[in-house]
Design a protein around this motif. Structure first.
Motif, mmCIF file in Angstrom:
data_model
loop_
_atom_site.group_PDB
_atom_site.id
_atom_site.type_symbol
_atom_site.label_atom_id
_atom_site.label_comp_id
_atom_site.label_asym_id
_atom_site.label_seq_id
_atom_site.Cartn_x
_atom_site.Cartn_y
_atom_site.Cartn_z
ATOM 1 N N UNK A 43 0.963 -1.426 -0.102
ATOM 2 C CA UNK A 43 0.044 0.162 -0.017
ATOM 3 C C UNK A 43 0.868 1.294 -0.039
ATOM 4 N N UNK A 44 2.105 1.165 0.683
ATOM 5 C CA UNK A 44 2.799 2.265 0.672
ATOM 6 C C UNK A 44 3.811 2.583 -0.735
ATOM 7 N N UNK A 45 3.528 1.519 -1.466
ATOM 8 C CA UNK A 45 4.531 1.609 -2.579
ATOM 9 C C UNK A 45 5.785 1.144 -2.777
ATOM 10 N N UNK A 46 6.232 0.389 -1.568
ATOM 11 C CA UNK A 46 7.501 0.033 -1.519
ATOM 12 C C UNK A 46 7.557 -1.377 -2.059
ATOM 13 N N UNK A 47 8.893 -1.707 -2.583
ATOM 14 C CA UNK A 47 8.921 -3.041 -2.940
ATOM 15 C C UNK A 47 9.360 -3.994 -1.773
ATOM 16 N N UNK A 48 8.471 -5.260 -1.949
ATOM 17 C CA UNK A 48 8.593 -6.216 -1.030
ATOM 18 C C UNK A 48 9.907 -7.041 -1.293
ATOM 19 N N UNK A 49 10.585 -7.394 -0.131
ATOM 20 C CA UNK A 49 11.878 -8.044 0.164
ATOM 21 C C UNK A 49 12.953 -7.231 -0.953
ATOM 22 N N UNK A 50 13.191 -5.829 -0.215
ATOM 23 C CA UNK A 50 13.948 -5.268 -1.109
ATOM 24 C C UNK A 50 15.472 -5.538 -0.905
ATOM 25 N N UNK A 51 15.930 -6.393 -0.079
ATOM 26 C CA UNK A 51 17.290 -6.947 -0.090
ATOM 27 C C UNK A 51 17.443 -8.048 -1.012
ATOM 28 N N UNK A 52 16.464 -8.701 -1.652
ATOM 29 C CA UNK A 52 16.658 -9.495 -2.420
ATOM 30 C C UNK A 52 17.219 -9.254 -4.050
ATOM 31 N N UNK A 53 18.175 -9.755 -4.492
ATOM 32 C CA UNK A 53 18.719 -9.368 -5.812
ATOM 33 C C UNK A 53 17.500 -9.524 -7.026
ATOM 34 N N UNK A 54 17.668 -8.411 -7.741
ATOM 35 C CA UNK A 54 16.468 -8.419 -8.761
ATOM 36 C C UNK A 54 16.654 -9.377 -10.059
ATOM 37 N N UNK A 55 17.824 -10.192 -9.990
ATOM 38 C CA UNK A 55 18.187 -11.299 -10.597
ATOM 39 C C UNK A 55 17.686 -12.638 -10.416
ATOM 40 N N UNK A 56 17.429 -12.630 -8.992
ATOM 41 C CA UNK A 56 16.713 -13.968 -8.202
ATOM 42 C C UNK A 56 15.466 -14.317 -9.055
#
Length: 244
Positions: A43-56
């Motif tokens: 709802x706040x517009x933040x990405x879930x699991x921010x620490x996870x690599x975008x390539x995963x």
């Protein structure tokens, strides 16, 4: 005794037990907390699991989901609504019925991409939600294909609850938790893990360190799909034997 009558009897026995009632309340609270926390992130517009690599594989999915705009927010709103409905006694069953398909999807996604972040929590949350649905069996039993002609429309729970501790039930619950933990740790031969270092560490001390390095490079550096990365891992030769 028909199936419907047997289920009514089992359901009444469960709802007449004090400890089973406490367990249902505990599950309502913990499930509500889980979805409020994750729903508010969306709802706040933040990405879930921010620490996870975008390539995963899961990271790619979450990045794409984050970019869907109001659909991402909609998922968060649904999660929070389901959580709030679970907390209110009169709307528990509605909350559970909304909650279940969402957590089932999370569970299937987590295992499809072998995501360790929710490999333990998602199946337990799914089973907990299923328990709450069964806990309210008397409210939904008429949609099941059983003969309800002889079943009472209202099942009366005694005012004085049975205080006997259901040892078998809670031992079974503990066994399920242990089984889920063991599978989340040892269930996959290989997994992307959350970062490159952890990915490579699973191959340490084996004869597949080079093949493992290829797999981890494909996942965390090249961003290849999980199936393609596993195919390259399977085709890679074992490490050469070191001559002493």
């Amino acid at each position: 005794m028909g199936i419907s009558a047997r289920l009514d009897k089992i359901h009444l026995q469960a709802k007449s037990n004090k400890w089973m009632n406490y367990f249902a309340i505990f599950l309502r609270v913990i499930l509500a907390y889980g979805f409020i926390a994750s729903g508010m992130v969306k709802i706040l517009g933040e990405r879930f699991a921010v620490g996870l690599s975008a390539n995963h594989p899961m990271g790619q999915y979450l990045v794409a989901l984050h970019h869907t705009g109001f659909y991402y927010t909609f998922i968060g709103v649904v999660q929070v609504i389901a959580a709030l409905l679970l907390v209110i006694p009169r709307t528990v069953i509605l909350g559970a019925l909304i909650y279940f398909p969402v957590i089932l999807n999370i569970f299937m996604l987590s295992y499809a991409v072998r995501f360790e972040g929710s490999a333990f929590t998602s199946p337990l949350m799914m089973l907990a939600c299923l328990y709450l649905i069964l806990w309210n069996y008397d409210k939904i039993k008429y949609i099941l294909p059983f003969d309800h002609s002889n079943a009472p429309h209202i099942i009366t729970v005694p005012k004085t609850l049975n205080k006997t501790f259901p040892i078998k039930f809670f031992l079974g619950t503990a066994a399920i938790i242990v089984a889920v933990i063991l599978f989340s740790i040892f269930g996959w031969q290989i997994a992307p893990r959350n970062n490159l270092r952890d990915c490579n560490s699973q191959f340490a001390g084996t004869n597949r360190t080079k093949a493992g390095a290829i797999f981890c490079d494909c996942i965390h550096k090249q961003g290849l799909p999980l199936n393609n990365s596993m195919e390259l891992y399977d085709k890679a030769p074992n490490d050469a034997m070191v001559k002493k």
